[in-house]
Structure formats: C-alpha cells, structure tokens
Design a protein around this motif. Structure first.
Motif, PDB file in Angstrom:
ATOM      1  N   TYR A  93      -7.707   5.630  -1.806  1.00 23.85           N
ATOM      2  CA  TYR A  93      -6.988   6.618  -0.991  1.00 23.85           C
ATOM      3  C   TYR A  93      -7.208   6.349   0.500  1.00 23.85           C
ATOM      4  O   TYR A  93      -6.257   6.308   1.290  1.00 23.85           O
ATOM      5  N   VAL A  94      -8.456   6.193   0.892  1.00 16.22           N
ATOM      6  CA  VAL A  94      -8.794   5.980   2.301  1.00 16.22           C
ATOM      7  C   VAL A  94      -8.140   4.695   2.827  1.00 16.22           C
ATOM      8  O   VAL A  94      -7.570   4.671   3.921  1.00 16.22           O
ATOM      9  N   LEU A  95      -8.201   3.634   2.033  1.00 15.36           N
ATOM     10  CA  LEU A  95      -7.666   2.355   2.494  1.00 15.36           C
ATOM     11  C   LEU A  95      -6.141   2.344   2.564  1.00 15.36           C
ATOM     12  O   LEU A  95      -5.568   1.747   3.475  1.00 15.36           O
ATOM     13  N   VAL A  96      -5.475   2.997   1.615  1.00 17.67           N
ATOM     14  CA  VAL A  96      -4.009   3.089   1.708  1.00 17.67           C
ATOM     15  C   VAL A  96      -3.633   3.882   2.950  1.00 17.67           C
ATOM     16  O   VAL A  96      -2.735   3.494   3.704  1.00 17.67           O
ATOM     17  N   LEU A  97      -4.340   4.957   3.186  1.00 16.26           N
ATOM     18  CA  LEU A  97      -4.089   5.770   4.374  1.00 16.26           C
ATOM     19  C   LEU A  97      -4.341   4.952   5.643  1.00 16.26           C
ATOM     20  O   LEU A  97      -3.513   4.938   6.567  1.00 16.26           O
ATOM     21  N   ALA A  98      -5.472   4.259   5.709  1.00 17.55           N
ATOM     22  CA  ALA A  98      -5.807   3.449   6.889  1.00 17.55           C
ATOM     23  C   ALA A  98      -4.809   2.315   7.093  1.00 17.55           C
ATOM     24  O   ALA A  98      -4.404   2.027   8.230  1.00 17.55           O
ATOM     25  N   THR A  99      -4.396   1.679   6.016  1.00 22.49           N
ATOM     26  CA  THR A  99      -3.467   0.554   6.129  1.00 22.49           C
ATOM     27  C   THR A  99      -2.099   1.016   6.626  1.00 22.49           C
ATOM     28  O   THR A  99      -1.518   0.410   7.528  1.00 22.49           O
TER      29      THR A  99
END
Length: 176
Positions: A93-99
């Motif tokens: 979740y965090v990485l999709v959001l950050a990307t």
C-alpha cells in the motif's frame, strides 16, 4: 465489525484489478522513451500518468474496503508468517501510494500539462522546479523498483503456499 474468514468478491476484484493495472503500468513505463528537459510528454507519458492516477484511485478504494471489511489472518499460519504477511501488504500500500504520488509530482515539477486519458486535465501538485523534479524522479524510480521487489516477495510467498505448504492460503484470494 468482526473480521470475515474469506475475502469477498469486491476485495478479490480490487486485488486482481490492481495486479492488471500494475502490469500495464510497468510495461508502459519500460517501453516509453526517456524525456529530457523542455520536452512535453507524448502519448506514452499521458497513458503512464493516467494509469498511475487510476492505480492511485483503485488502491485508495481497496484500502478503504480493507479497513471496513477486515478479513481474519489465516489461523493455520505460524506467527512469523502472519506478521510478515501483514508487513508486506502494508508495504505494498505504502509503495503504490509513494510511486504514484512521486510520479505525479515529477510531472508537476517538470511543468507538464497532462490529461487523464485525454479526457480532462489533471491538476498539477507543484510548480515548475527542475532541481525538485530531478530529486523526485530519483525517488520515483527507487519507489517503483522497491515496489517491484515487494510484489516479488508477495508472489513468491503465494507460490510457496500453493506449491510448498499446500495450505490453501492462496485460494482465499483466487476468483471463485
């Protein structure tokens, strides 16, 4: 609300839709040519940004769905597997959001005027700033590679449950 034991149809649709969108997104990202300072984005970048915004919207919907429709961890898993599963899912979740947000910021810092699948213009999150654009591009690339690594962990764990442990954990997210 008590956690359910199985994922429902909506959770499964969100999951597999995100998988499909990420595959398309990575393919577009890898196949489009590099853009240099002063160049305007072409079709490839418009579609890349549009799919990124779509992924952002779907992952936010999936996140809200997960919070409002919790599913109990598989009771047969040892504690370390439950903990690592939760960690990997939250990191996804965090990485999709950050990307997705770093990509949108990158386009904003480049001063690009882009649209959502040529339907309507997207708001820019910041003004034209070459130094910030360069910095955020590095963060975007790091986030996309880190996301790919965590997706790899997720897929390997699912395959381990399917072929090694044979514990039917993966079936909880399969259609049907």
């Amino acid at each position: 609300m008590l956690p359910r034991l199985q994922y429902g149809t909506t959770a499964k649709v969100f999951h597999w839709l995100i998988v499909a969108l990420l595959i398309v997104q990575y393919l577009i990202g890898w196949l489009m040519p590099d853009l240099h300072r002063g160049q305007q984005p072409g079709k490839g970048m418009v579609f890349h940004i549009s799919f990124g915004i779509t992924i952002l919207l779907v992952i936010l919907l999936r996140f809200v769905w997960r919070l409002t429709h919790p599913v109990a961890p598989e009771s047969s898993l040892p504690p370390w597997q439950r903990l690592s599963s939760e960690l990997v899912h939250w990191m996804l979740y965090v990485l999709v959001l950050a990307t997705t947000l770093s990509g949108w910021l990158f386009a904003s810092f480049r001063g690009w005027s882009v649209s959502y699948f040529y339907l309507f213009p997207l708001p820019m999150l910041a003004g034209d700033n070459a130094a910030a654009g360069k910095a955020i591009d590095g963060l975007h690339q790091a986030a996309e590679w880190t996301l790919l690594v965590f997706v790899g962990f997720h897929v390997l764990a699912a395959l381990a449950h399917l072929f090694v442990y044979r514990d039917r954990v993966m079936q909880r997210m399969l259609p049907g």
